[in-house]
Design a protein around this motif. Sequence first.
Motif, PDB file in Angstrom:
ATOM      1  N   GLU A 162      92.614  32.218  21.370  1.00 56.72           N
ATOM      2  CA  GLU A 162      93.142  33.630  21.320  1.00 56.72           C
ATOM      3  C   GLU A 162      92.596  34.002  22.610  1.00 56.72           C
ATOM      4  OE1 GLU A 162      92.513  36.544  18.061  1.00 56.72           O
ATOM      5  OE2 GLU A 162      92.137  34.849  17.161  1.00 56.72           O
ATOM      6  N   ALA A 163      91.429  33.388  22.651  1.00 56.71           N
ATOM      7  CA  ALA A 163      91.046  34.705  23.912  1.00 56.71           C
ATOM      8  C   ALA A 163      91.151  34.203  24.914  1.00 56.71           C
ATOM      9  CB  ALA A 163      89.298  34.444  24.477  1.00 56.71           C
ATOM     10  N   MET A 164      92.115  32.804  25.716  1.00 55.39           N
ATOM     11  CA  MET A 164      92.730  32.218  26.447  1.00 55.39           C
ATOM     12  C   MET A 164      94.050  32.505  26.648  1.00 55.39           C
ATOM     13  SD  MET A 164      90.720  30.867  28.865  1.00 55.39           S
ATOM     14  CE  MET A 164      91.940  28.887  29.308  1.00 55.39           C
ATOM     15  N   MET A 165      95.027  32.811  24.976  1.00 50.89           N
ATOM     16  CA  MET A 165      96.034  33.150  25.350  1.00 50.89           C
ATOM     17  C   MET A 165      96.129  34.573  25.343  1.00 50.89           C
ATOM     18  SD  MET A 165      98.623  31.516  22.163  1.00 50.89           S
ATOM     19  CE  MET A 165      96.922  32.377  21.466  1.00 50.89           C
ATOM     20  N   GLY A 166      95.109  35.473  24.927  1.00 52.43           N
ATOM     21  CA  GLY A 166      94.968  37.376  25.352  1.00 52.43           C
ATOM     22  C   GLY A 166      94.790  37.487  26.875  1.00 52.43           C
ATOM     23  N   GLN A 167      94.737  37.027  27.561  1.00 53.22           N
ATOM     24  CA  GLN A 167      94.585  36.320  29.161  1.00 53.22           C
ATOM     25  C   GLN A 167      95.830  36.322  29.591  1.00 53.22           C
ATOM     26  OE1 GLN A 167      91.258  37.681  31.370  1.00 53.22           O
ATOM     27  NE2 GLN A 167      90.466  37.875  29.593  1.00 53.22           N
ATOM     28  N   GLY A 168      96.044  35.769  29.315  1.00 53.00           N
ATOM     29  CA  GLY A 168      97.921  34.671  29.668  1.00 53.00           C
ATOM     30  C   GLY A 168      98.828  35.825  29.444  1.00 53.00           C
ATOM     31  N   LYS A 169      99.053  36.338  28.153  1.00 57.06           N
ATOM     32  CA  LYS A 169      99.971  37.466  27.503  1.00 57.06           C
ATOM     33  C   LYS A 169      99.728  38.428  28.679  1.00 57.06           C
ATOM     34  CE  LYS A 169      99.491  36.452  23.021  1.00 57.06           C
ATOM     35  NZ  LYS A 169      99.053  36.792  21.577  1.00 57.06           N
ATOM     36  N   ALA A 170      98.469  39.196  28.955  1.00 60.79           N
ATOM     37  CA  ALA A 170      98.360  40.251  29.923  1.00 60.79           C
ATOM     38  C   ALA A 170      98.591  40.105  31.354  1.00 60.79           C
ATOM     39  CB  ALA A 170      96.743  40.318  29.140  1.00 60.79           C
ATOM     40  N   LYS A 171      98.525  38.914  31.826  1.00 57.27           N
ATOM     41  CA  LYS A 171      98.725  38.604  32.946  1.00 57.27           C
ATOM     42  C   LYS A 171     100.233  38.469  32.899  1.00 57.27           C
ATOM     43  CE  LYS A 171      98.050  34.249  34.765  1.00 57.27           C
ATOM     44  NZ  LYS A 171      96.872  32.633  34.932  1.00 57.27           N
ATOM     45  N   LEU A 172     101.074  37.825  31.731  1.00 56.28           N
ATOM     46  CA  LEU A 172     102.295  37.728  32.657  1.00 56.28           C
ATOM     47  C   LEU A 172     103.876  39.254  31.889  1.00 56.28           C
ATOM     48  CD1 LEU A 172     101.870  34.435  32.040  1.00 56.28           C
ATOM     49  CD2 LEU A 172     103.951  34.384  30.704  1.00 56.28           C
TER      50      LEU A 172
END
Length: 242
Positions: A88-98
């Motif tokens: 979740e933490a990695m995906m959270g960064q990814g979602k925010a970046k996109l």
Amino acid sequence: MIDQFSEHTNRVKSIFNRVASKYDLMNDLMSFGLHRVWKRQFVQRLSVKPDAHYVDVAAGTGDITRLIHKKIMGHGLTPCITAVDPNEAMMGQGKAKLIDKGIIAGVNWVQASAEELPFDDNSVDALTISFGLRNVTDREKALREFHRVLKPGGQFLCLEFSEVQHKHINAAYTFYSQNVIPKLGNYIVEKQEDPPYEYLVDSIQRFPNQPTLKDMIESAGFKTVNFTNLTDGIVAIHEGWK
Ligand SMILES: C[S@@+](CC[C@H](N)C(=O)[O-])C[C@H]1O[C@@H](n2cnc3c(N)ncnc32)[C@H](O)[C@@H]1O
């Protein structure tokens, strides 16, 4: 009793929880920005076509997902990409970046592991995994899963650290990865128990070399499997077709 597989999965989860917020910065620092070049070359290999479903496994902070999106848009097509990661933490960064880069439509984030993908048989047109397979606990199972979900004629692409070909480059690279990367990691991510960037160096050393990974991909059922070394084999792109 906790088995070896669960122990590895929990360790990887804990490591990516701890590095998530610094992951992109560390990639730039450790590779002197080279990871961006490797990732662009990787996505160049992807075949695009109308109405295709792309899956980016171990999507993490979304670099590959973003490049796939850009490529599809560049062809005047509508993206349909599923970014998969258990963390979740990695995906959270990814979602925010996109979102920050204006990518909202066309990408669906799904929390899942490579070993158990939530897709039907023969439903995916192309599947990518970049710097992910090394972290997967049961790689053979994951490769079989990739083959299962791809449509006949579907493309599989893997970008991963590999075996350096030239002995002098290998000596310099080994020195750098054993002496500089862990110190840099401890400085950026803070020194802690089970240091994440020591895990990184160790996992690179243990990962199968180019021909061994090619054999593993073939054993999972893929055809016309080939690999291309980038930067003398520091990383390699493996490609296979169902
Ligand atoms: C080094 S990051 C790669 C992120 C991104 N693909 C890139 O190239 O920058 C590895 C990712 O693999 C994910 N991962 C770990 N175990 C996994 C598994 N069993 N299945 C899928 N992804 C996994 C981690 O959560 C992490 O986000």
